[in-house]
Design a protein around this motif. Structure first.
Motif, PDB file in Angstrom:
ATOM      1  N   TRP A 197       2.199  15.989  -5.408  1.00  0.00           N
ATOM      2  CA  TRP A 197       1.603  15.155  -4.364  1.00  0.00           C
ATOM      3  C   TRP A 197       2.597  14.954  -3.226  1.00  0.00           C
ATOM      4  O   TRP A 197       2.230  14.478  -2.162  1.00  0.00           O
ATOM      5  N   LEU A 198       3.851  15.332  -3.447  1.00  0.00           N
ATOM      6  CA  LEU A 198       4.907  15.094  -2.461  1.00  0.00           C
ATOM      7  C   LEU A 198       4.951  16.254  -1.462  1.00  0.00           C
ATOM      8  O   LEU A 198       5.643  17.247  -1.669  1.00  0.00           O
ATOM      9  N   SER A 199       4.190  16.120  -0.388  1.00  0.00           N
ATOM     10  CA  SER A 199       4.100  17.184   0.621  1.00  0.00           C
ATOM     11  C   SER A 199       5.375  17.245   1.451  1.00  0.00           C
ATOM     12  O   SER A 199       6.191  16.318   1.462  1.00  0.00           O
ATOM     13  N   ASP A 200       5.529  18.350   2.161  1.00  0.00           N
ATOM     14  CA  ASP A 200       6.689  18.503   3.046  1.00  0.00           C
ATOM     15  C   ASP A 200       6.699  17.413   4.113  1.00  0.00           C
ATOM     16  O   ASP A 200       7.760  16.884   4.467  1.00  0.00           O
ATOM     17  N   LYS A 201       5.522  17.076   4.650  1.00  0.00           N
ATOM     18  CA  LYS A 201       5.434  16.043   5.680  1.00  0.00           C
ATOM     19  C   LYS A 201       5.860  14.687   5.137  1.00  0.00           C
ATOM     20  O   LYS A 201       6.631  13.954   5.778  1.00  0.00           O
ATOM     21  N   LEU A 202       5.386  14.346   3.944  1.00  0.00           N
ATOM     22  CA  LEU A 202       5.764  13.070   3.348  1.00  0.00           C
ATOM     23  C   LEU A 202       7.254  13.043   3.032  1.00  0.00           C
ATOM     24  O   LEU A 202       7.939  12.036   3.257  1.00  0.00           O
ATOM     25  N   ILE A 206       0.848  -1.194   0.000  1.00  0.00           N
ATOM     26  CA  ILE A 206       0.000   0.000   0.000  1.00  0.00           C
ATOM     27  C   ILE A 206       0.886   1.248   0.000  1.00  0.00           C
ATOM     28  O   ILE A 206       1.921   1.266   0.657  1.00  0.00           O
ATOM     29  N   PHE A 207       0.476   2.283  -0.719  1.00  0.00           N
ATOM     30  CA  PHE A 207       1.252   3.525  -0.735  1.00  0.00           C
ATOM     31  C   PHE A 207       0.314   4.731  -0.693  1.00  0.00           C
ATOM     32  O   PHE A 207      -0.839   4.658  -1.140  1.00  0.00           O
ATOM     33  N   PRO A 208       0.786   5.877  -0.145  1.00  0.00           N
ATOM     34  CA  PRO A 208      -0.035   7.087  -0.108  1.00  0.00           C
ATOM     35  C   PRO A 208       0.104   7.888  -1.393  1.00  0.00           C
ATOM     36  O   PRO A 208       1.180   7.955  -1.973  1.00  0.00           O
ATOM     37  N   TRP A 209      -0.997   8.501  -1.797  1.00  0.00           N
ATOM     38  CA  TRP A 209      -0.974   9.364  -2.980  1.00  0.00           C
ATOM     39  C   TRP A 209      -2.164  10.314  -2.882  1.00  0.00           C
ATOM     40  O   TRP A 209      -3.314   9.881  -2.972  1.00  0.00           O
ATOM     41  N   HIS A 210      -1.876  11.583  -2.658  1.00  0.00           N
ATOM     42  CA  HIS A 210      -2.949  12.557  -2.459  1.00  0.00           C
ATOM     43  C   HIS A 210      -2.394  13.956  -2.629  1.00  0.00           C
ATOM     44  O   HIS A 210      -1.180  14.165  -2.593  1.00  0.00           O
ATOM     45  N   ASN A 211      -3.275  14.909  -2.815  1.00  0.00           N
ATOM     46  CA  ASN A 211      -2.857  16.310  -2.849  1.00  0.00           C
ATOM     47  C   ASN A 211      -2.530  16.764  -1.436  1.00  0.00           C
ATOM     48  O   ASN A 211      -3.226  16.376  -0.477  1.00  0.00           O
ATOM     49  N   PRO A 212      -1.478  17.553  -1.253  1.00  0.00           N
ATOM     50  CA  PRO A 212      -1.034  17.945   0.093  1.00  0.00           C
ATOM     51  C   PRO A 212      -2.110  18.575   0.963  1.00  0.00           C
ATOM     52  O   PRO A 212      -2.092  18.440   2.175  1.00  0.00           O
ATOM     53  N   ASP A 213      -3.077  19.288   0.352  1.00  0.00           N
ATOM     54  CA  ASP A 213      -4.107  19.977   1.135  1.00  0.00           C
ATOM     55  C   ASP A 213      -5.373  19.134   1.302  1.00  0.00           C
ATOM     56  O   ASP A 213      -6.397  19.631   1.777  1.00  0.00           O
TER      57      ASP A 213
END
Length: 217
Positions: free
Chosen positions: A111-116, A43-50
């Motif tokens: 999709w690569l947020s600062d947190k990720l 499983i992997f995350p993929w989403h818009n940062p906001d």
């Protein structure tokens, strides 16, 4: 679709849950513990940062078997000219930073947020996330990063500042590790990786390989 509890690191079994278009859960957090557990499950995350975190396990899965790597004659000539040099894990932070900042066709953001990004840097410090750097005249011109789960490399993102840099780095990586990697997970289809031999396989086949890889660790 299942909502994850931020206080409990768990996921629905992706082999039993199809979700919507490959999404198996949403919510939770991007802690290194949850990320590492997720990748071990496929499983992997993929989403818009906001937006809320979405967790994916698509069916079919886009992968590359190292022995199926395709290198065109024109690409082989470029590699033989030695215009690029390659390193691994020499500058993970710059690789992931470039992956975050690179402009991509058809995408207005990342999709690569600062947190990720921070979590992947921590995973790298633990020896779980790896980077490949491509250099030209001592300048970082391309590269990619991902997570190593047993003998499966889960590719995340790549960038190139000059033509053929990321493709050259990928070919070098596959040819260097073809005897110790069983599979490279490319997650979702791209023409770029399809030209190098990546193809779709059923999710159940991917998960079977990944689980066996975990058992060998």
């Amino acid at each position: 679709m299942i909502r994850l509890d931020e206080n409990e690191i768990s996921f629905p079994d992706p082999a039993l849950y199809d979700g919507h278009e490959g999404i198996v859960a949403f919510g939770g957090d991007l802690s290194i513990e949850r990320l590492w557990f997720a990748y071990q499950l496929g499983i992997f995350p993929w989403h818009n940062p906001d937006e809320e975190i979405l967790w994916w396990c698509p069916d079919p899965r886009f992968v590359l078997y190292p022995n199926e790597l395709k290198v065109s004659k024109s690409m082989r000539k470029i590699l033989n000219r030695n215009i690029f040099t390659f390193t691994e894990n020499k500058n993970f932070r710059e690789v992931i930073k470039n992956c975050q900042e690179v402009k991509r066709k058809g995408q207005s953001g990342t999709w690569l947020s600062d947190k990720l990004m921070d979590s992947f840097i921590k995973l790298h410090e633990y020896g779980l996330a790896k980077s490949v750097e491509v250099w030209q005249n001592d300048e970082l011109v391309g590269g990619f990063y991902g997570l190593q789960v047993g003998n499966v490399f889960c590719g995340e993102s790549m960038f190139a500042k000059v033509s053929n840099a990321s493709k050259a780095g990928f070919i070098h990586f596959v040819e260097t590790h073809k005897n110790d990697l069983e599979l490279i997970d490319c997650q979702s289809h791209t023409e770029h990786l399809e030209s190098l031999g990546a193809r779709m396989i059923p999710k159940k086949e991917f998960l079977k390989i990944l689980h066996k890889s975990n058992e060998r660790r």
